[in-house]
Structures are given as C-alpha cells and as structure tokens.
Motif scaffolding. Structure first.
Motif, PDB file in Angstrom:
ATOM      1  N   VAL A 166       0.854  -1.182   0.000  1.00 54.96           N
ATOM      2  CA  VAL A 166       0.000   0.000   0.000  1.00 54.96           C
ATOM      3  C   VAL A 166       0.890   1.232   0.000  1.00 54.96           C
ATOM      4  O   VAL A 166       1.856   1.300   0.757  1.00 54.96           O
ATOM      5  CB  VAL A 166      -0.920   0.011   1.241  1.00 54.96           C
ATOM      6  CG1 VAL A 166      -1.702   1.308   1.316  1.00 54.96           C
ATOM      7  CG2 VAL A 166      -1.873  -1.170   1.205  1.00 54.96           C
ATOM      8  N   TYR A 167       0.579   2.184  -0.862  1.00 50.75           N
ATOM      9  CA  TYR A 167       1.399   3.395  -0.957  1.00 50.75           C
ATOM     10  C   TYR A 167       0.480   4.589  -1.167  1.00 50.75           C
ATOM     11  O   TYR A 167      -0.737   4.454  -1.266  1.00 50.75           O
ATOM     12  CB  TYR A 167       2.403   3.274  -2.095  1.00 50.75           C
ATOM     13  CG  TYR A 167       1.828   3.536  -3.470  1.00 50.75           C
ATOM     14  CD1 TYR A 167       2.229   4.625  -4.221  1.00 50.75           C
ATOM     15  CD2 TYR A 167       0.847   2.690  -4.009  1.00 50.75           C
ATOM     16  CE1 TYR A 167       1.691   4.868  -5.474  1.00 50.75           C
ATOM     17  CE2 TYR A 167       0.314   2.924  -5.248  1.00 50.75           C
ATOM     18  CZ  TYR A 167       0.725   4.014  -5.990  1.00 50.75           C
ATOM     19  OH  TYR A 167       0.197   4.245  -7.226  1.00 50.75           O
ATOM     20  N   ASN A 168       1.064   5.775  -1.216  1.00 50.96           N
ATOM     21  CA  ASN A 168       0.328   7.009  -1.467  1.00 50.96           C
ATOM     22  C   ASN A 168       0.780   7.558  -2.814  1.00 50.96           C
ATOM     23  O   ASN A 168       1.855   8.121  -2.928  1.00 50.96           O
ATOM     24  CB  ASN A 168       0.595   8.018  -0.350  1.00 50.96           C
ATOM     25  CG  ASN A 168      -0.300   9.242  -0.432  1.00 50.96           C
ATOM     26  OD1 ASN A 168      -0.680   9.671  -1.510  1.00 50.96           O
ATOM     27  ND2 ASN A 168      -0.614   9.815   0.719  1.00 50.96           N
ATOM     28  N   GLN A 169      -0.034   7.368  -3.837  1.00 54.36           N
ATOM     29  CA  GLN A 169       0.399   7.710  -5.191  1.00 54.36           C
ATOM     30  C   GLN A 169       0.595   9.219  -5.380  1.00 54.36           C
ATOM     31  O   GLN A 169       1.340   9.635  -6.252  1.00 54.36           O
ATOM     32  CB  GLN A 169      -0.601   7.153  -6.212  1.00 54.36           C
ATOM     33  CG  GLN A 169      -2.010   7.627  -6.085  1.00 54.36           C
ATOM     34  CD  GLN A 169      -2.320   8.831  -6.953  1.00 54.36           C
ATOM     35  OE1 GLN A 169      -1.524   9.177  -7.814  1.00 54.36           O
ATOM     36  NE2 GLN A 169      -3.447   9.464  -6.706  1.00 54.36           N
ATOM     37  N   SER A 170      -0.052  10.055  -4.575  1.00 49.99           N
ATOM     38  CA  SER A 170       0.145  11.496  -4.688  1.00 49.99           C
ATOM     39  C   SER A 170       1.405  11.958  -3.957  1.00 49.99           C
ATOM     40  O   SER A 170       1.854  13.089  -4.125  1.00 49.99           O
ATOM     41  CB  SER A 170      -1.070  12.234  -4.129  1.00 49.99           C
ATOM     42  OG  SER A 170      -1.235  11.947  -2.751  1.00 49.99           O
ATOM     43  N   TRP A 171       1.957  11.065  -3.146  1.00 53.74           N
ATOM     44  CA  TRP A 171       3.151  11.410  -2.369  1.00 53.74           C
ATOM     45  C   TRP A 171       4.390  10.805  -3.021  1.00 53.74           C
ATOM     46  O   TRP A 171       5.329  11.526  -3.370  1.00 53.74           O
ATOM     47  CB  TRP A 171       2.961  10.883  -0.939  1.00 53.74           C
ATOM     48  CG  TRP A 171       4.076  11.228   0.011  1.00 53.74           C
ATOM     49  CD1 TRP A 171       5.098  12.099  -0.194  1.00 53.74           C
ATOM     50  CD2 TRP A 171       4.252  10.721   1.337  1.00 53.74           C
ATOM     51  NE1 TRP A 171       5.911  12.164   0.911  1.00 53.74           N
ATOM     52  CE2 TRP A 171       5.406  11.325   1.867  1.00 53.74           C
ATOM     53  CE3 TRP A 171       3.544   9.818   2.121  1.00 53.74           C
ATOM     54  CZ2 TRP A 171       5.871  11.037   3.149  1.00 53.74           C
ATOM     55  CZ3 TRP A 171       4.002   9.557   3.388  1.00 53.74           C
ATOM     56  CH2 TRP A 171       5.157  10.154   3.897  1.00 53.74           C
ATOM     57  N   THR A 172       4.421   9.525  -3.178  1.00 51.33           N
ATOM     58  CA  THR A 172       5.574   8.851  -3.784  1.00 51.33           C
ATOM     59  C   THR A 172       5.082   7.956  -4.914  1.00 51.33           C
ATOM     60  O   THR A 172       4.858   6.771  -4.719  1.00 51.33           O
ATOM     61  CB  THR A 172       6.328   8.016  -2.739  1.00 51.33           C
ATOM     62  OG1 THR A 172       5.404   7.099  -2.128  1.00 51.33           O
ATOM     63  CG2 THR A 172       6.949   8.878  -1.680  1.00 51.33           C
ATOM     64  N   PRO A 173       4.872   8.510  -6.116  1.00 55.52           N
ATOM     65  CA  PRO A 173       4.343   7.716  -7.231  1.00 55.52           C
ATOM     66  C   PRO A 173       5.303   6.613  -7.648  1.00 55.52           C
ATOM     67  O   PRO A 173       6.520   6.724  -7.519  1.00 55.52           O
ATOM     68  CB  PRO A 173       4.166   8.754  -8.345  1.00 55.52           C
ATOM     69  CG  PRO A 173       5.090   9.874  -7.993  1.00 55.52           C
ATOM     70  CD  PRO A 173       5.132   9.913  -6.497  1.00 55.52           C
ATOM     71  N   LEU A 174       4.732   5.510  -8.143  1.00 50.59           N
ATOM     72  CA  LEU A 174       5.502   4.353  -8.586  1.00 50.59           C
ATOM     73  C   LEU A 174       5.337   4.169 -10.091  1.00 50.59           C
ATOM     74  O   LEU A 174       4.409   4.698 -10.707  1.00 50.59           O
ATOM     75  CB  LEU A 174       5.039   3.091  -7.860  1.00 50.59           C
ATOM     76  CG  LEU A 174       5.112   3.094  -6.330  1.00 50.59           C
ATOM     77  CD1 LEU A 174       4.568   1.783  -5.781  1.00 50.59           C
ATOM     78  CD2 LEU A 174       6.527   3.337  -5.847  1.00 50.59           C
ATOM     79  N   SER A 175       6.231   3.375 -10.674  1.00 52.69           N
ATOM     80  CA  SER A 175       6.126   3.040 -12.091  1.00 52.69           C
ATOM     81  C   SER A 175       4.859   2.229 -12.334  1.00 52.69           C
ATOM     82  O   SER A 175       4.376   1.514 -11.452  1.00 52.69           O
ATOM     83  CB  SER A 175       7.345   2.245 -12.538  1.00 52.69           C
ATOM     84  OG  SER A 175       8.535   2.975 -12.308  1.00 52.69           O
ATOM     85  N   GLU A 176       4.342   2.334 -13.552  1.00 51.65           N
ATOM     86  CA  GLU A 176       3.094   1.640 -13.864  1.00 51.65           C
ATOM     87  C   GLU A 176       3.316   0.215 -14.355  1.00 51.65           C
ATOM     88  O   GLU A 176       2.383  -0.581 -14.367  1.00 51.65           O
ATOM     89  CB  GLU A 176       2.302   2.431 -14.914  1.00 51.65           C
ATOM     90  CG  GLU A 176       1.796   3.769 -14.394  1.00 51.65           C
ATOM     91  CD  GLU A 176       0.899   4.465 -15.395  1.00 51.65           C
ATOM     92  OE1 GLU A 176       0.753   3.930 -16.527  1.00 51.65           O
ATOM     93  OE2 GLU A 176       0.340   5.525 -15.065  1.00 51.65           O
ATOM     94  N   THR A 177       4.523  -0.110 -14.787  1.00 52.40           N
ATOM     95  CA  THR A 177       4.799  -1.463 -15.292  1.00 52.40           C
ATOM     96  C   THR A 177       6.037  -2.032 -14.623  1.00 52.40           C
ATOM     97  O   THR A 177       6.899  -1.286 -14.130  1.00 52.40           O
ATOM     98  CB  THR A 177       5.018  -1.443 -16.818  1.00 52.40           C
ATOM     99  OG1 THR A 177       6.181  -0.655 -17.127  1.00 52.40           O
ATOM    100  CG2 THR A 177       3.800  -0.856 -17.533  1.00 52.40           C
ATOM    101  N   LEU A 178       6.135  -3.344 -14.633  1.00 57.40           N
ATOM    102  CA  LEU A 178       7.288  -4.004 -14.036  1.00 57.40           C
ATOM    103  C   LEU A 178       8.566  -3.685 -14.811  1.00 57.40           C
ATOM    104  O   LEU A 178       9.631  -3.494 -14.211  1.00 57.40           O
ATOM    105  CB  LEU A 178       7.054  -5.525 -14.015  1.00 57.40           C
ATOM    106  CG  LEU A 178       8.197  -6.386 -13.478  1.00 57.40           C
ATOM    107  CD1 LEU A 178       8.499  -6.043 -12.019  1.00 57.40           C
ATOM    108  CD2 LEU A 178       7.856  -7.871 -13.622  1.00 57.40           C
ATOM    109  N   ASP A 179       8.477  -3.605 -16.129  1.00 65.83           N
ATOM    110  CA  ASP A 179       9.664  -3.320 -16.947  1.00 65.83           C
ATOM    111  C   ASP A 179      10.228  -1.939 -16.658  1.00 65.83           C
ATOM    112  O   ASP A 179      11.446  -1.725 -16.746  1.00 65.83           O
ATOM    113  CB  ASP A 179       9.317  -3.438 -18.435  1.00 65.83           C
ATOM    114  CG  ASP A 179       8.964  -4.865 -18.846  1.00 65.83           C
ATOM    115  OD1 ASP A 179       9.420  -5.792 -18.136  1.00 65.83           O
ATOM    116  OD2 ASP A 179       8.245  -5.039 -19.831  1.00 65.83           O
TER     117      ASP A 179
END
Length: 536
Positions: free
Chosen positions: A40-53
């Motif tokens: 679980v994360y906060n996408q507005s705070w620390t966004p992550l990549s959308e794909t594994l690659d």
C-alpha cells in the motif's frame, strides 16, 4: 473535424476510466524465482512506475531489527543504493522515509503487523521525501525470507486498472439474460393458462395458476414495501443473528428455484420421465435426480460460501435461478400496481443509500452496510484511503442478495484481496416484474411481435447502461432503481399511450379481484385462445 472530436472524446473517456490505485505490487526475485506481494502506498506522495519493466530493481536490506526513527546504529554503506525494509511504530512514516533517504536508500518498505492504511504525512513533508515509500505485511516478509533467503531483489510498481472492467460486461449480460428469460417464462405460463381455459370451455378463466401469487391491491403493495423497510432496519441492528437465518432461507429457496428452472427446461426439450412406485408412492426418476443435484449445489454453496476464489460462480447460478423463479411466481396484475410498487421501491432504494449515511455512526448507508456486511465500513477502497488487514482474518458473513463477478483487470487488488463488481437481486427482480407484466400483456392482446416485452427489455438495458456509466464516472456505487424504474415505467407508459392501449394497460388482468367491484377494462375479445406456445 468530426473525426477529431470523436478522437478527443474517446481519449477523455479512456483517461477518466483509468485509476491510479493506492494498492501496488512488490515484485521480489532471486535468480529464476520470483513472487508478487501486496503493498500500500500514497500515489500522490511517492508515485511508482506503472509497469514491471519500467520499475527499477534494487537489492533489499532487512533492517527489521530497527524502526529507523533515527540513523543511529545504521551504516550508510549498508543501505546506500538499496531498498530498505523496517518495522512500523515509534514514529511516523515520513520520519522513517527522511532517515532512510538521508542514509542513501532508494526505497523504503515498512513491514506492519497491523492493518495497512495508506501512508500520509504533513503537507510540508511531502516535498521532502523523494524516495518511494510503501507498507507491506510483515507475514509476507517472513514468507519471502523463507522462499528467497537473504538474496532478494525488489521492484515496486502500481499498474493502473480501468474502471471499465470486463466484469461489468459479464454483470450486464447476467442481468439482461435473467430479465429476458423471466419475462418469456411468465408470458409462456400466461399463454398456457389461457389455452387451458379455452380447452375447458372458459371454466377457471379468471383464476391464476396454483403456485402463482398476484399482487392486485395497492394496500398490499404498501404493506410489502413497509415490511421490506422493517426487515432492512432489523438486519442493520441485528445483523450477526439474522444473517444466518437469511442464509438458510436462501439455500432452501434457491434450491427450490433451481429445481423449478431445471424442470421447466427438461419439459421444454421433451426429456421423458421414468417413474416407479413404492407402497402406493410414485416417484419420478428425473425429479429425484434434479432434486439431488439442486440440493447439493445449494449445500456446497452453504458450506463454502466465504470462499471468494470460486464460490461466486455457485452464488450467481443460485441467484439467477432465484430471480427467474421469483419473476415467474410473483405477478403484478396491472400497470397501476407496477407504478405503485416500482415508485415506492425507488424511494426505498434512494433513501437507504443516499439519506441514511447522515444518521449512521460510521457514515455508511444502511443499504451498503447490510449488503456488504460488517466489513462495509472498512472496505479496501474508500476514496483516497486504502485499508487492508495485515493478518488473515476470519471471513465475515455476507447476505446472499447480490450477483458477484470478480474484477478481471485488478491484479494488484486481487493480491491484496479479491475485488468484485456486484448487482443486487432487487435491481433485477423489481424491473423484471414489470417486464413480466409486459410479456403477459402481449399475450392478452395477441401481440405477435411482443412489442411491450421487447420495449421494456430495451429500456431495462439502457437503464443499466446509464447506471454503470454514472457509477464509473462518479466512482461511487449507485442505487440502480434510480435509473431503471424511470426508464422502464416511462417507456411502457409512452408505448401504451402511442398505441391507444393505455386504458387496457392500466387496468391489466382479467383475474377476479375478490375485494373490488371494479369491472375489468381489458376486453376479452382481444385474446386469441388458439395461440400455440411453450408450456409453463
């Protein structure tokens, strides 16, 4: 110009339909082995990549011996350029992130033994934290250590999933097929009754078939809706007791309904029946086999009702049969009763969905609380907040009053817990009763094109489409009757008015009404008793 407008419109729809979830995937690998875990994360705070690659891979350093509220005892050489996992507690997430960032870590994972809630911080801390931050289950970390030992490479990514999930199309198909078949079955039974009346010289012409229940009195309709309101309120306050009574009733009713549906199909395809007698008792082999199968299916559902992975299939089969049998058994005698019943249930639906949250302690509507059970107040996604249990919990009992289809595109969500698209039985049965009335009216007026039935089915389909569209655009569950009732009632009334049959449509059936001196307005001269059709 027109082509450009269409392209822009489709692009906007696609963008609106994409959701950046607060749930993500932790991909751990070591050599040829790999496994995914829920985070679980906060996408507005620390966004992550959308794909594994696209996700960067880092070695994982286990620092669960500390909460990392300060840098004492941790060497920067150990964590620099690596992902770090620490224990929760003692300080907030932003402080841990700032310490890890200061030591040169590239990613921070916080292992939690309690409920995972979307990490948040003061507005001033958002800009200071530049590394990805996420919460994971501590039991998942222990499982990963057993599987991969200490050599673990991690990648964090959050695939967006579309609100327009294939499960919605499946749900739409289930609802439409149920309503159409229920209407056809009701019409076939009415045709069969009229043919039987004609063959008997008109005797019993105005009597309903045994096993059918006709609603012809407005007071009975009001009493019925009032009883539903009372039952819903009782379920809200005494859920833990009444839920088991409802489950038992559903098992019995759905097994009986499934038997009736299967038996009707057997009659339709001309399946013969072998019989045998034991001490003046005659038994049908077909009936015994069907009864055994139907009871077994209901019993399996009753035993494994909380097994989310596959039991939804049996629940939908039983619900499908239950709705079909209900539409065939309960008949509305005229359009006036249809208007009263559907209008009252529309008010009932809107009130218990939109108004009751202002009176409940947790701000969840009574309808949602009863339909989804005690977990309704802690559903996984509540706006921008995600709540996920860190440890396995005993499943809570839920009322079997909805069709359920798992979201096929929600990979991350299925890791964290299965997500379902749901549609209440009432959203099928209530408009379905009007569809069934239209089907019977087509029989009464000898409409070869089934104009009323087809029009009402189309209106139901359009109402469902509007319901799903509003739900997708708003991101909130909708009381489907708010859209289905106006679509179906208005369409049927306008059609009857345009065809000059509104008086007959309003008056309805020629069945005897014992507590009314009103003469039926539907003329018998419009009924052709020689119509051949399916037997009920």
């Amino acid at each position: 110009m027109g082509k450009a407008v269409r392209i822009v419109t489709l692009s906007l729809v696609f963008l609106v339909s994409q959701i950046n979830c607060q749930e993500a995937i932790l991909h751990i690998s070591s050599g040829a082995r790999n496994k995914d875990y829920c985070i679980v994360y906060n996408q507005s705070w620390t966004p992550l990549s959308e794909t594994l690659d696209a996700a960067l891979q880092y070695p994982l350093v286990n620092l669960t011996s500390t909460t990392l509220c300060n840098s004492s005892g941790v060497s920067p050489d150990v964590v620099e350029g690596k992902a770090v996992v620490v224990l929760s507690g003692e300080c907030n997430s932003s402080q841990k992130a700032l310490v890890a960032q200061g030591l040169g870590a590239t990613t921070l994972l916080i292992a939690n033994n309690e409920t995972l809630i979307t990490p948040s911080a003061n507005e001033s801390d958002y800009a200071k934290v530049t590394i990805p931050l996420a919460l994971m289950r501590y039991r998942d970390l222990l499982g990963a250590q057993q599987l991969f030992a200490e050599d673990m490479q991690v990648q964090l990514y959050a695939p967006p999933y579309s609100r327009i999930d294939p499960s919605i199309a499946v749900m739409l198909m289930i609802a439409i097929v149920t309503v159409v078949l229920g209407g056809l079955w009701s019409g076939a039974c009415e045709r069969d009754r009229l043919m039987s009346a004609a063959e008997s010289g008109g005797l019993g012409e105005n009597k309903p078939d045994s096993g059918e229940l006709f609603l012809y009195s407005p007071m009975k309709v009001v009493f019925f809706v009032g009883l539903m309101c009372g039952m819903l309120v009782l379920m809200y306050f005494f859920y833990n007791i009444l839920v088991y009574i409802i489950i038992v009733i559903f098992c019995l009713a759905s097994a009986s309904a499934l038997y009736n549906c299967a038996d009707a199909v057997m009659d339709k395809i001309g399946c013969g029946t072998l019989s045998f007698s034991i001490r003046n008792w005659t038994f049908s082999v077909r009936s015994l086999i069907l009864a055994a199968v139907c009871v077994s299916i209901a019993a399996v559902w009753g035993v494994y009702r909380n097994e989310d992975r596959w039991i939804w299939i049996l629940q939908d089969i039983l619900g499908f049969a239950f709705c079909l049998n209900f539409m065939k058994t309960i008949s509305l005698s005229n359009f006036k009763i249809c208007v009263i019943l559907l209008s009252l249930l529309l008010v009932y639906d809107v009130f218990f969905v939109f108004i009751t949250p202002f009176f409940t302690k947790n701000g969840v509507s009574i309808m949602v609380q009863v339909a989804l059970g005690p977990d309704a107040s802690t559903e996984q996604t509540q706006g921008n907040l995600v709540v996920i249990p860190a440890e396995p919990q005993a499943p809570s009992e839920k009322l079997p009053v909805v069709m359920r289809v798992p979201r096929f595109s929600a990979l991350a969500q299925n890791l964290c817990g299965m997500q379902f698209s749901i549609l209440g039985y009432g959203d099928i049965i209530v408009p379905g009763l009007l569809v069934a009335y239209c089907s019977r009216f087509d029989v009464w007026i000898n409409s070869s094109k089934k104009i009323y039935f087809v029009s009402c089915c189309i209106a139901y389909f359009l109402g469902l489409m509007v319901t799903f569209a509003v739900m997708l655009l708003s991101g909130l569950g909708q009381p489907a009757l708010l859209y289905l009732v106006p679509f179906t009632l208005i369409t049927s009334a306008v059609l009857a008015k345009c065809r000059g049959e509104l008086r007959q449509f309003w008056a309805g059936t020629t069945y005897e009404v014992l507590d009314s001196s009103r003469e039926p307005l539907l003329t018998e001269g419009r009924i052709d008793y020689s119509i051949e059709g399916a037997k009920c």
